[in-house]
Design an enzyme around this catalytic site. Structure first.
Site, PDB file in Angstrom:
ATOM      1  N   ASP A  89       0.863  -1.336   0.104  1.00  0.00           N
ATOM      2  CA  ASP A  89      -0.058  -0.014   0.055  1.00  0.00           C
ATOM      3  C   ASP A  89       0.889   1.384   0.090  1.00  0.00           C
ATOM      4  OD1 ASP A  89      -2.201  -1.573   0.256  1.00  0.00           O
ATOM      5  OD2 ASP A  89      -2.845  -1.386   2.239  1.00  0.00           O
TER       6      ASP A  89
ATOM      7  N   HIS B  44      29.676   2.648  -5.472  1.00  0.00           N
ATOM      8  CA  HIS B  44      28.608   3.025  -5.103  1.00  0.00           C
ATOM      9  C   HIS B  44      27.961   2.861  -3.857  1.00  0.00           C
ATOM     10  CE1 HIS B  44      27.657   2.904  -9.703  1.00  0.00           C
ATOM     11  NE2 HIS B  44      28.345   4.011  -9.421  1.00  0.00           N
TER      12      HIS B  44
ATOM     13  N   ASP C  98      29.236  12.180  -3.082  1.00  0.00           N
ATOM     14  CA  ASP C  98      28.728  12.240  -4.405  1.00  0.00           C
ATOM     15  C   ASP C  98      27.264  12.542  -4.288  1.00  0.00           C
ATOM     16  OD1 ASP C  98      28.053  12.015  -7.079  1.00  0.00           O
ATOM     17  OD2 ASP C  98      29.448  10.206  -7.315  1.00  0.00           O
TER      18      ASP C  98
ATOM     19  N   ASP D 213      25.323  16.614 -10.313  1.00  0.00           N
ATOM     20  CA  ASP D 213      26.047  15.344 -10.069  1.00  0.00           C
ATOM     21  C   ASP D 213      27.534  15.885  -9.819  1.00  0.00           C
ATOM     22  OD1 ASP D 213      27.079  12.944  -9.726  1.00  0.00           O
ATOM     23  OD2 ASP D 213      27.341  12.408 -11.716  1.00  0.00           O
TER      24      ASP D 213
ATOM     25  N   HIS E  69      36.849   3.666 -13.256  1.00  0.00           N
ATOM     26  CA  HIS E  69      35.593   4.149 -13.929  1.00  0.00           C
ATOM     27  C   HIS E  69      35.952   5.044 -15.005  1.00  0.00           C
ATOM     28  CE1 HIS E  69      35.594   7.819 -11.516  1.00  0.00           C
ATOM     29  NE2 HIS E  69      35.723   7.204 -10.512  1.00  0.00           N
TER      30      HIS E  69
ATOM     31  N   HIS F 261      30.078  11.275 -17.956  1.00  0.00           N
ATOM     32  CA  HIS F 261      28.952  10.864 -18.676  1.00  0.00           C
ATOM     33  C   HIS F 261      27.951  12.123 -18.902  1.00  0.00           C
ATOM     34  CE1 HIS F 261      26.842  11.493 -14.838  1.00  0.00           C
ATOM     35  NE2 HIS F 261      28.008  10.687 -14.250  1.00  0.00           N
TER      36      HIS F 261
ATOM     37  N   HIS G 111      22.669   9.906 -15.629  1.00  0.00           N
ATOM     38  CA  HIS G 111      23.428   9.309 -16.617  1.00  0.00           C
ATOM     39  C   HIS G 111      22.321   9.527 -17.847  1.00  0.00           C
ATOM     40  CE1 HIS G 111      26.006   6.443 -13.889  1.00  0.00           C
ATOM     41  NE2 HIS G 111      26.374   8.053 -13.800  1.00  0.00           N
TER      42      HIS G 111
ATOM     43  N   GLU H 125      34.740  13.534 -13.803  1.00  0.00           N
ATOM     44  CA  GLU H 125      34.884  12.807 -12.628  1.00  0.00           C
ATOM     45  C   GLU H 125      36.111  12.041 -12.154  1.00  0.00           C
ATOM     46  OE1 GLU H 125      31.569  10.333 -11.507  1.00  0.00           O
ATOM     47  OE2 GLU H 125      30.906  10.838 -13.229  1.00  0.00           O
TER      48      GLU H 125
ATOM     49  N   TYR I 195      41.404   5.456  -6.020  1.00  0.00           N
ATOM     50  CA  TYR I 195      40.991   4.715  -4.812  1.00  0.00           C
ATOM     51  C   TYR I 195      41.790   3.620  -4.537  1.00  0.00           C
ATOM     52  CZ  TYR I 195      36.951   6.971  -7.441  1.00  0.00           C
ATOM     53  OH  TYR I 195      36.074   7.615  -7.721  1.00  0.00           O
TER      54      TYR I 195
ATOM     55  N   ARG J 163      37.111  11.367  -5.042  1.00  0.00           N
ATOM     56  CA  ARG J 163      36.738  11.857  -6.503  1.00  0.00           C
ATOM     57  C   ARG J 163      36.499  13.241  -6.461  1.00  0.00           C
ATOM     58  NH1 ARG J 163      33.849   8.113  -6.912  1.00  0.00           N
ATOM     59  NH2 ARG J 163      31.734   8.609  -6.024  1.00  0.00           N
TER      60      ARG J 163
ATOM     61  N   GLU K  13      34.359  15.740  -8.760  1.00  0.00           N
ATOM     62  CA  GLU K  13      33.502  15.795 -10.077  1.00  0.00           C
ATOM     63  C   GLU K  13      32.606  16.918 -10.412  1.00  0.00           C
ATOM     64  OE1 GLU K  13      30.056  13.010  -9.432  1.00  0.00           O
ATOM     65  OE2 GLU K  13      29.750  12.981 -11.877  1.00  0.00           O
TER      66      GLU K  13
HETATM   67  N1  GLY Z   1      26.554   9.667  -9.106  1.00  0.00           N
HETATM   68  C1  GLY Z   1      26.903   8.825  -9.925  1.00  0.00           C
HETATM   69  C2  GLY Z   1      28.124   9.241 -10.789  1.00  0.00           C
HETATM   70  O1  GLY Z   1      28.905   9.977 -10.477  1.00  0.00           O
HETATM   71  O2  GLY Z   1      28.046   8.896 -11.909  1.00  0.00           O
HETATM   72 MN    MN Z   2      28.764  11.303 -12.520  1.00  0.00          MN
HETATM   73 MN    MN Z   3      28.677  11.515  -8.961  1.00  0.00          MN
END
Ligand code: GLY
Ligand code: MN
Ligand code: MN
Length: 439
Positions: free
Chosen positions: A37, A241, A258, A269, A348, A352, A359, A382, A386, A404, A406
């Site tokens: 519900d 993540h 992030d 982002d 990574h 993007h 994304h 970004e 690590y 990171r 970004e």
């Molecule tokens: N927060 C997801 C990325 O940085 O792509």
């Molecule tokens: Mn990102």
């Molecule tokens: Mn991000």
């Protein structure tokens, strides 16, 4: 806010690309159950939103270029006083016409009776297969309804074409109005990051920071996060993540945040990394400076005429130089890049597209080559490093450092505009901001 005129321009552009003798069909997002519900907050499908601004589930957009009785049709829920008393207001067919400018609106429950008639005589259906599970079958069902009537003179569409080719290319290039909303989303997010830096102190829980981000977003009108915030202290930052956000933050560790707000559907982002106690250690600062250098150089490479991969290639080069300088990698720079020796520490990509989806849509390759950047595209930059604890062969002084940085970067005619520059990223400026505060 995106004006009604802009929504209309988008539909016109798409219909011009589709050409006459075609029809586009696009369902809205659905409500998703969270527990019995109760539902997750409703989020409209980005494509559906881009073309309509219509905010309700159980809706279907139909565009029929050149149709005499109106090209822009919406199927949606009927007004229903009892349902609206329990679950909230509905536009109904009159609201869809009056507030969203559609030419014709029908009850969603009548779609099986009406849609085959709208398809009839159109050669091509534009539709995104595979995105809306049970809706795919409905499309085939409506086509089959018409096929069964061929002997009675019906003329069913012969082709189904992926709508996303045209639509996602349009979404990739942001208009002035979109850039304005994205700048505001970035500003709100920047303020939230600054607040997080100001309140952070050892012994606090990551959740306190998450709640600060949410409060700052919502307090400036952005009710939702564009994605689940990552508030990762110490070695948690080495989990890309990480979203548990429930650890106690320790003196001497870094905090990687992030997080970005969603405003009018558009995402920001931002990642920033800073010392929980307000002062970088020597090792932290050394690694930080390399990531910052990669971020700054990669942003310079984000300009019209460059391939979209240029920022990534730039970041990889700087980070690999950094890993050599820190004594973590040994050997020839070009060879290490070719062998992807940086990958255990930078796994990574450097960015993007970003827009209605964090994304965002849009092809990254054209004719198998990285797409060339052009005015109106917006991408993130970004880079990170690590150093997971207990990494074999890695000096312990690096263990648990995850960084990171970004930013969101809009490509302009001559270069770019960094939408997220309001949040400090220079190490001295971060330390100064954290020293100043209200502890
Ligand atoms: N927060 C997801 C990325 O940085 O792509
Ligand atoms: Mn990102
Ligand atoms: Mn991000």
């Amino acid at each position: 806010m995106i004006s009604r005129a802009e929504f209309a321009r988008r539909r016109r552009e798409l219909m011009d690309l589709m050409g006459n003798n075609s029809i586009a069909i696009l369902p809205s997002a659905k409500e998703c159950t969270r527990s019995r519900d109760t539902h997750f907050p409703f989020r409209q499908d980005s494509d559906f939103h881009y073309l309509t601004g219509f905010p309700e589930p159980d809706s279907v957009l139909v565009l029929i270029p050149g149709r005499e009785h109106g090209e822009y049709v919406i199927f949606c829920r009927e007004k229903d006083p009892v349902m609206e008393t329990w679950h909230g207001r509905r536009e109904g067919q009159s609201g869809a016409k009056k507030h969203y400018g559609c030419n014709d609106a029908f009850p969603i429950d009548d779609i099986d009776d009406i849609l085959p008639g709208l398809m009839e005589g159109r050669e091509r259906i534009y539709y995104e297969f595979g995105n809306h599970d049970d809706f795919d079958n409905k499309i085939m069902g409506w086509v089959n309804t018409l096929r069964a009537q061929v002997r009675k003179g019906a003329n069913p569409p012969g082709e189904i074409i992926d709508l996303s080719h045209f639509l996602h290319d349009m979404r990739l290039i942001k208009s002035k109005a979109e850039l304005k909303v994205m700048q505001k989303a970035a500003d709100i997010s920047a303020d939230a990051h600054i607040s997080a830096m100001q309140i952070c102190k050892p012994g606090m829980n990551e959740l306190r920071i998450e709640s600060e981000l949410r409060y700052q977003f919502a307090n400036q009108g952005a009710r939702f996060e564009a994605y689940s915030s990552i508030v990762a202290s110490g070695e948690n930052a080495c989990i890309l993540h990480y979203v548990e956000n429930n650890a106690e933050m320790k003196d001497g560790d870094l905090l990687l945040i992030d997080a970005g707000a969603e405003l009018d559907g558009y995402a920001a982002d931002i990642s920033r990394t800073f010392p929980i106690n307000g002062q970088f250690s020597e090792a932290q600062r050394e690694a930080y400076e390399w990531v910052l250098k990669a971020n700054i150089k990669a942003i310079k490479a984000a300009k019209p005429g460059n391939p979209w991969s240029a920022p990534h290639d730039t970041a990889v080069k700087v980070l690999t130089q950094g890993l050599i300088s820190m004594g973590i990698l040994k050997g020839d720079l070009e060879k290490l890049i070719e062998e992807e020796a940086y990958k255990p520490f930078y796994m990574h990509k450097t960015g993007h597209w970003i827009g209605l989806d964090v994304h965002d849509v849009g092809d990254y390759l054209q004719d198998r080559e990285p797409r060339i950047l052009a005015e109106g595209m917006v991408l993130t930059v970004e880079p990170g490093l690590y150093f997971a604890p207990r990494t074999k062969g890695l000096d312990e002084k690096w263990w648990g450092i995850g960084i990171r940085i970004e930013d969101d970067v809009a490509i302009t005619a001559k270069g770019n505009k960094v939408l997220t520059k309001k949040v400090p990223k220079d190490a001295d400026k971060i330390e100064a901001l954290m020293a100043k505060v209200l502890k």
